[in-house]
Write an enzyme that holds these catalytic residues in place. Structure first.
Site, PDB file in Angstrom:
ATOM      1  N   ASP A   1     -47.733  58.902 -54.238  1.00  0.00           N
ATOM      2  CA  ASP A   1     -47.523  57.579 -54.693  1.00  0.00           C
ATOM      3  C   ASP A   1     -48.944  56.905 -54.674  1.00  0.00           C
ATOM      4  O   ASP A   1     -50.153  57.032 -53.322  1.00  0.00           O
ATOM      5  CB  ASP A   1     -46.947  56.886 -53.425  1.00  0.00           C
TER       6      ASP A   1
ATOM      7  N   HIS B   1     -49.512  54.095 -52.264  1.00  0.00           N
ATOM      8  CA  HIS B   1     -49.033  53.520 -51.579  1.00  0.00           C
ATOM      9  C   HIS B   1     -49.825  54.428 -50.436  1.00  0.00           C
ATOM     10  O   HIS B   1     -49.028  56.314 -50.331  1.00  0.00           O
ATOM     11  CB  HIS B   1     -48.402  52.676 -50.947  1.00  0.00           C
TER      12      HIS B   1
ATOM     13  N   HIS C   1     -42.486  55.028 -47.024  1.00  0.00           N
ATOM     14  CA  HIS C   1     -42.822  53.830 -45.269  1.00  0.00           C
ATOM     15  C   HIS C   1     -42.026  53.891 -44.206  1.00  0.00           C
ATOM     16  O   HIS C   1     -42.534  53.235 -43.264  1.00  0.00           O
ATOM     17  CB  HIS C   1     -43.073  52.899 -46.388  1.00  0.00           C
TER      18      HIS C   1
END
Length: 660
Positions: free
Chosen positions: A193, A195, A153
């Site tokens: 993942d 996300h 991220h």
């Protein structure tokens, strides 16, 4: 076998058997990055400890080559991060008090800092470089960097989503730009993942040397990290066009069959065409069974098959870097299954009769169509026989990592078909005949409940009439981050009035899919004569009330049975409240009876008394509303001629700050 990065630095294999040469990196110092003691944070030090302990107790670690963790160099960080970002992370642990670090962390999205954060972040990034370089040199066949904090991220100029440096992006850029002598000129990044890897995507969006592939929960752009970066239409730009592949799930509970269908019909065909020299996996295990944030259900065997299918590329040169994963049992057993594949070069042969969801095939087909311009291998239609082998899902689940838990609805067999999948990417419509009429199935309860009127009493953003109309007509207003699907009956309210009631208004929860960070309004279910809350009442049908109840609890589904029927309407007038069993995981599952207006019942939706106790205890956060949400409430009160703007602002401020 214990390791703090000091043991077994040689590259000789420990057993001389048939195992492939697999490197492992773990360093206890990465556990010094930790949230404040009073926080039960999911991204905790035990995440890497449980993996390391299981690899040792199972004997797998002894069959691997243990590498020494290393710090990352500033010039390697600068390949993907700004000087300001690097300076922040390098300085955060020294010369700052815990309270100051907390204040700095609060400026970012889902970040914490501690005294050990600087060192842990440096070791995490440096260790992924170390693993990738050893594999690129041919000294190892594969490697697994058991690192934290995670990285995918983290963007060029800011940390976010538990991630400080973007570990995988740094290692990728290092090999491509600093170690060209190693012959690694095309890298496939597989981000599994749960996300979306927003940071990694942005760093290579125009780079044709990197094929970035991410399969993740998207939920119409409402699942973390939210926004449209994770959409399947984000395919790369300029020379990198076609080299960014997103496979966005529109709901939770996707498992082995769904992921393997994506592998077989998107990832593997494109990977064969791309022909990478190395694969780096952003190996988050938060799509695993039981993960508290992911809501999906990949088994350890599922991960092993996903990895096994990648072993045919780049001569098996695969580097895994740990990302997310917050169920300690699932993350450990899934990691063990993957290390077993790296050692043996294959996964165990287990037959599964599971099938993907119908919605999975819709997603796959949309992605293939979008990418077929760049990858002709995806141009053909999938066989009808293949896509008919499905299981069905009844809902679109939780809107964000912080919002409601998954809610299961019982959907009768006769309506569990592809038509039940609502909003699959591009509002796909199913034709019933050659005239292209949109499929509609109106159960009998709708006709019956369309004849019954109720007053729906609203105390939050629905006090603003255009906002409430979104629940009836569909759409969104300014400030909303996603549209509403609307009611089946889009008729205007038959009346609108304002009243005050002796209940407490308060704001809670961390973020919502519709409004982003910040609390949303709740009404304390029990009355108190000392309290006064303004409510806007809409006269709607019981059918429309059910549709609003569905949307308030994050469900976008046409059901064959009402959630709140005529019998419940009779019961609530005696019991005063009614917890809707089918949506008890939602935030607004408690229907409260506020009396009658004329002979018509007045109903509202809020949390339960037990939820109030959770807010008071701190289990769920009390939180003021964001500016956009608060302004919507203020506008509703002003346009409804209940309060002036100054009075309305003070009213919201008091409700936000007054202790429960």
């Amino acid at each position: 076998m214990e390791s703090n990065g000091e043991t077994e630095s040689s590259l000789s294999r420990s057993n001389g058997g048939e195992d492939r040469r697999v490197g492992l990196i773990f360093d206890e110092r990465m556990c010094n990055h930790s949230a404040p003691a009073e926080e039960d944070h999911p991204e905790c030090p035990d995440r890497i400890r449980v993996i390391w302990n299981l690899l040792n107790s199972s004997g797998l670690a002894k069959r691997c080559i243990i590498l020494k963790a290393r710090d990352v160099e500033d010039n390697h960080l600068a390949l993907v991060h700004t000087k300001k970002h690097i300076s922040l992370i390098k300085s955060i642990s020294s010369g700052n008090s815990d309270s100051k670090r907390s204040r700095i962390a609060a400026k970012f999205n889902s970040i914490y800092f501690s005294e050990g954060s600087t060192e842990a972040a440096s070791l995490a990034a440096g260790s992924v470089i170390e693993a990738a370089e050893k594999v690129a040199k041919g000294e190892l066949d594969s490697a697994f960097a058991i690192v934290r904090p995670p990285g995918h991220h983290a963007e060029e100029g800011e940390p976010m989503g538990f991630c400080l440096y973007n570990n995988v992006a740094i290692a990728t850029s290092y090999l491509l730009n600093e170690r060209r002598d190693l012959g690694i000129n095309k890298i496939l990044i597989v981000d599994w993942d749960v996300h979306h890897g927003n940071g990694t995507q942005k760093m290579f969006y125009k780079d044709p040397r990197v094929l970035f592939f991410s399969v993740h929960r998207y939920d119409s752009g409402t699942f973390y990290p939210s926004g449209h970066d994770g959409s399947y239409i984000m395919t790369g730009e300029e020379p990198g066009a076609g080299h960014n592949i997103n496979v966005p799930w529109e709901h939770g509970r996707c498992g082995d069959a769904d992921y393997l269908a994506v592998w077989d019909n998107i990832l593997i065909p494109v990977a064969r065409e791309f022909n990478p020299n190395m694969i780096i996996i952003s190996a988050g295990f938060d799509a695993a069974i039981g993960d508290p944030l992911g809501g999906c259900c990949i088994s350890p065997h599922g991960y092993s098959i996903m990895l096994d299918k990648l072993m045919e590329f780049a001569g098996g040169k695969i580097v895994m870097a740990l990302e997310g994963g917050y169920n300690l049992n699932s993350i450990a057993t899934s990691a063990r299954a993957c290390v077993d594949v790296l050692l043996l070069g294959k996964a165990p042969n287990v037959v599964s009769e599971a099938y993907p969801f119908a919605s999975t095939w819709l997603v796959i087909q949309e992605v293939r169509r979008e990418l077929s311009t760049y990858w002709p291998v995806l141009g053909g239609e999938l066989p009808e026989k293949m896509i008919r082998k499905t299981i069905q899902i009844g809902i679109l689940s939780s809107d964000s990592e912080d919002e409601t838990e998954d809610i299961a609805l019982a959907v009768p067999e006769e309506v569990r078909t592809i038509e039940d999948v609502i909003q699959p990417l591009s509002n796909l419509k199913i034709d019933l005949d050659s005239q292209g009429q949109e499929a509609t199935m109106k159960p009998s309860w709708r006709s019956e409940h369309s004849k019954v009127d109720v007053w729906y009493a609203t105390y939050g953003s629905n006090m603003k009439v255009p906002r409430f109309r979104c629940y009836i007509e569909g759409g969104q207003i300014e400030g909303m981050m996603r549209p509403c699907v609307g009611s089946m009956d889009k008729s205007e309210p038959k009346g609108i009035i304002w009243k005050t009631f002796p209940h407490r208004l308060f704001f809670a929860r961390e973020r919502t899919a519709t409004w982003g960070p910040g609390g949303v309004a709740f009404l304390r279910p029990n009355s108190n004569v000392q309290e006064k809350t303004y409510l806007c009442l809409y006269k709607i049908t019981l059918e429309q009330f059910n549709d609003v109840l569905l949307q308030e609890n994050c469900l976008n589904l046409e059901t064959s049975h009402p959630l709140f029927d005529s019998a419940a309407l009779q019961t609530i007038q005696t019991e005063k409240s009614f917890s809707v069993e089918l949506v008890q995981g939602g935030w607004y599952h408690n229907v409260v009876y506020l009396g009658n207006e004329g002979d018509i019942p007045v109903l509202t939706m809020t949390c339960s008394l037990s939820n109030v106790d959770d807010f008071i205890s701190g289990k769920f956060p009390i939180n003021p509303p964001c500016k956009e949400y608060a302004n919507t409430l203020i506008t509703g009160l002003v346009e409804g001629k209940q309060l002036s703007e100054v009075e309305a602002s003070a009213y919201i401020q008091e409700a936000s700050s007054k202790p429960l």
